[in-house]
Design a protein around this motif. Structure first.
Motif, short mmCIF file in Angstrom:
data_model
loop_
_atom_site.label_atom_id
_atom_site.label_comp_id
_atom_site.label_asym_id
_atom_site.label_seq_id
_atom_site.Cartn_x
_atom_site.Cartn_y
_atom_site.Cartn_z
N VAL A 84 0.92 -1.24 -0.03
CA VAL A 84 0.03 0.20 -0.15
C VAL A 84 1.02 1.29 -0.08
O VAL A 84 1.93 1.35 0.82
CB VAL A 84 -0.77 -0.20 1.13
CG1 VAL A 84 -1.83 1.36 1.53
CG2 VAL A 84 -2.06 -1.11 1.19
N SER A 85 0.70 2.25 -0.83
CA SER A 85 1.47 3.41 -1.03
C SER A 85 0.17 4.70 -0.82
O SER A 85 -0.88 4.66 -1.71
CB SER A 85 2.05 3.45 -2.35
OG SER A 85 3.06 2.49 -2.23
N LEU A 86 0.52 5.59 -0.16
CA LEU A 86 -0.28 6.62 0.17
C LEU A 86 0.57 8.18 0.62
O LEU A 86 1.17 7.42 1.49
CB LEU A 86 -1.29 6.20 1.41
CG LEU A 86 -2.35 7.07 1.56
CD1 LEU A 86 -3.38 7.25 0.44
CD2 LEU A 86 -3.22 6.69 2.89
N THR A 87 0.05 9.03 0.00
CA THR A 87 0.75 10.32 0.62
C THR A 87 -0.49 11.24 1.23
O THR A 87 -1.52 11.36 0.71
CB THR A 87 1.72 10.92 -0.43
OG1 THR A 87 0.59 11.28 -1.50
CG2 THR A 87 2.80 10.05 -1.03
N LEU A 88 0.13 11.89 2.21
CA LEU A 88 -0.97 12.70 2.77
C LEU A 88 -0.26 14.34 2.85
O LEU A 88 0.70 14.38 3.44
CB LEU A 88 -1.60 12.31 4.00
CG LEU A 88 -2.12 11.17 4.23
CD1 LEU A 88 -2.29 10.87 5.72
CD2 LEU A 88 -3.33 11.15 3.54
N GLN A 121 -7.85 24.89 11.78
CA GLN A 121 -6.15 24.57 12.39
C GLN A 121 -5.11 24.38 11.57
O GLN A 121 -4.07 24.24 12.12
CB GLN A 121 -6.35 23.79 13.80
CG GLN A 121 -7.49 24.33 14.79
CD GLN A 121 -7.39 25.77 15.21
OE1 GLN A 121 -6.37 26.05 15.89
NE2 GLN A 121 -8.51 26.38 15.30
N GLY A 122 -5.54 23.65 10.40
CA GLY A 122 -4.57 23.25 9.42
C GLY A 122 -3.92 21.96 9.74
O GLY A 122 -2.99 21.42 9.25
N VAL A 123 -4.92 21.08 10.42
CA VAL A 123 -4.41 19.82 10.69
C VAL A 123 -4.88 18.93 9.60
O VAL A 123 -5.94 19.00 9.03
CB VAL A 123 -5.50 19.36 12.03
CG1 VAL A 123 -5.02 17.85 12.41
CG2 VAL A 123 -4.99 20.14 13.22
N THR A 124 -4.42 17.86 9.29
CA THR A 124 -4.46 16.96 8.15
C THR A 124 -5.52 15.71 8.93
O THR A 124 -5.36 15.35 10.02
CB THR A 124 -3.35 15.92 7.83
OG1 THR A 124 -2.58 16.71 7.14
CG2 THR A 124 -3.68 14.86 6.73
#
Length: 272
Positions: A23-27, A183-186
């Motif tokens: 599994v590959s994933l970017t946030l 708040q800029g939270v992912t």
């Protein structure tokens, strides 16, 4: 790129098949990502890997380029349980908000300031002296979110945090999440509810331990064969649009909820 998962596989023990495979994933910072799939597809395992509760059997998982397994990096990722009762450790909501700060040896002056800030942000000022069992479901999840946000993480993972709530409770949590986002939270949201997934920037669909698709929710919902394969049901408004399209009635714009659908149908009727 804030969080990067590359070719990650995970197996709970050597005698069982992998739960996740390559599994590959970017946030990115400030993104809101929904993750959906059938029971047993690997969603919750993915959430625990992203929060540092589990370490990959193979592959890499990094936060700002550093391995997420390091304790100081795991502190930057918060995790909100499906059942908030599993998260509370304090006798009162105030005690619960203070618990993590005390463990991080935050000074009392800063602790009081942070508790006041996040109690105000999540409208918990009148509930601080209450025991968790005295709160409604929506209030509990707001308190659970505040308990994570008071530690000021960069990423919050919610594992089906609204699945046990009534409509009012869900609305409470949605309003709280909008505040979290400011708040800029992912935000990473594990969900079965496609109405919820509509509100995300991206929808990641997991099936049998692999990512099948990662894209804008509206684009994913248009993949009707994929929806059938993964046993996911698109939002009612999307299903209606698909049915109308099959009959030759194409609406001007995609509708993401029932209100938008009604408005477009009324406009269509007025212009035909």
């Amino acid at each position: 790129m804030l969080l990067n998962m590359k070719d990650v596989s995970f197996t709970y023990n050597q005698t069982t098949a992998p739960v996740l495979t390559n599994v590959s994933l970017t946030l990115s910072k400030g993104e809101w990502v929904a993750v959906a799939g059938q029971n047993g597809s690997g969603k919750s395992t993915l959430a625990k890997l992203l929060s540092g509760q589990l370490l990959p059997s193979s592959g890499s998982l990094t936060l700002d380029g550093e391995a997420l397994g390091q304790l100081e990096l795991r502190r930057r990722c918060g995790y909100v349980f499906q059942n908030p009762d599993h998260q509370f450790v304090g006798a009162t909501i105030w005690d619960d908000l203070a618990f993590g700060l005390e463990n991080y040896t935050v000074s009392r002056e800063d602790m009081l300031e942070k508790i006041n800030t996040y109690a105000t942000l999540f409208d918990l000022q009148d509930l601080l002296d209450k025991a968790p069992h005295q709160l409604s479901g929506g209030q509990k999840q707001r308190a659970a979110l505040a308990g994570m946000m008071v530690l000021e993480p960069e990423v919050i993972i919610l594992d089906e945090a609204t699945s046990m709530l009534d409509p009012k409770g869900r609305e409470d949590v949605w309003q709280a999440l909008q505040l979290v986002r400011k708040q800029g939270v992912t935000i990473v949201m594990i969900t079965h509810d496609m109405e919820e997934a509509c509100l995300a920037d991206r929808l990641v669909v997991i099936h049998q331990g692999s990512i099948k698709v990662d894209g804008r929710p509206a684009d994913v919902f248009d993949l009707r064969e994929l929806m059938q394969e993964t046993a996911l049901t698109p939002p009612f408004s999307v299903e209606i649009q698909h049915g109308l399209a099959d009959e030759g009635l194409l609406l001007k714009d995609r509708c993401h909820n029932e209100e938008e659908l009604v408005e477009q149908l009324c406009n269509y009727h007025l212009t035909t």
